[in-house]
Motif scaffolding. Structure first.
Motif, PDB file in Angstrom:
ATOM      1  N   ARG A  30       0.838  -1.212   0.000  1.00 16.46           N
ATOM      2  CA  ARG A  30       0.000   0.000   0.000  1.00 16.46           C
ATOM      3  C   ARG A  30       0.869   1.258   0.000  1.00 16.46           C
ATOM      4  O   ARG A  30       0.581   2.226  -0.705  1.00 16.46           O
ATOM      5  CB  ARG A  30      -0.934   0.012   1.209  1.00 16.46           C
TER       6      ARG A  30
ATOM      7  N   GLN B  15       2.267   1.925  -3.410  1.00 14.71           N
ATOM      8  CA  GLN B  15       1.271   2.478  -4.327  1.00 14.71           C
ATOM      9  C   GLN B  15       1.007   3.942  -4.015  1.00 14.71           C
ATOM     10  O   GLN B  15       0.752   4.740  -4.916  1.00 14.71           O
ATOM     11  CB  GLN B  15      -0.020   1.674  -4.240  1.00 14.71           C
ATOM     12  N   THR B  16       1.062   4.307  -2.727  1.00  9.50           N
ATOM     13  CA  THR B  16       0.817   5.694  -2.311  1.00  9.50           C
ATOM     14  C   THR B  16       1.994   6.600  -2.651  1.00  9.50           C
ATOM     15  O   THR B  16       1.809   7.745  -3.065  1.00  9.50           O
ATOM     16  CB  THR B  16       0.550   5.758  -0.789  1.00  9.50           C
TER      17      THR B  16
END
Length: 56
Positions: free
Chosen positions: A46, A49-50
């Motif tokens: 995550r 992706q951020t």
């Protein structure tokens, strides 16, 4: 490639046996990832992706 090994007192009595740990064996990167708990792997994904590497 030589693997690190350690002798234990029991090994001396049992002949030329050497006790190896699983951590002494070479692992592929995909095998190393499996040692990381799933929740941490998911959190890292995550974050990737951020914050893509290109934005750093």
């Amino acid at each position: 490639m030589a693997l690190p090994a350690s002798r234990t007192p029991e090994a001396g009595r049992a002949g030329n046996r050497v006790k190896l740990s699983l951590l002494d064996l070479p692992l592929r990167p995909d095998q190393l990832v499996e040692l990381i708990p799933r929740p941490l792997r998911e959190q890292a994904e995550r974050l990737r992706q951020t914050f893509p590497e290109d934005s750093l």
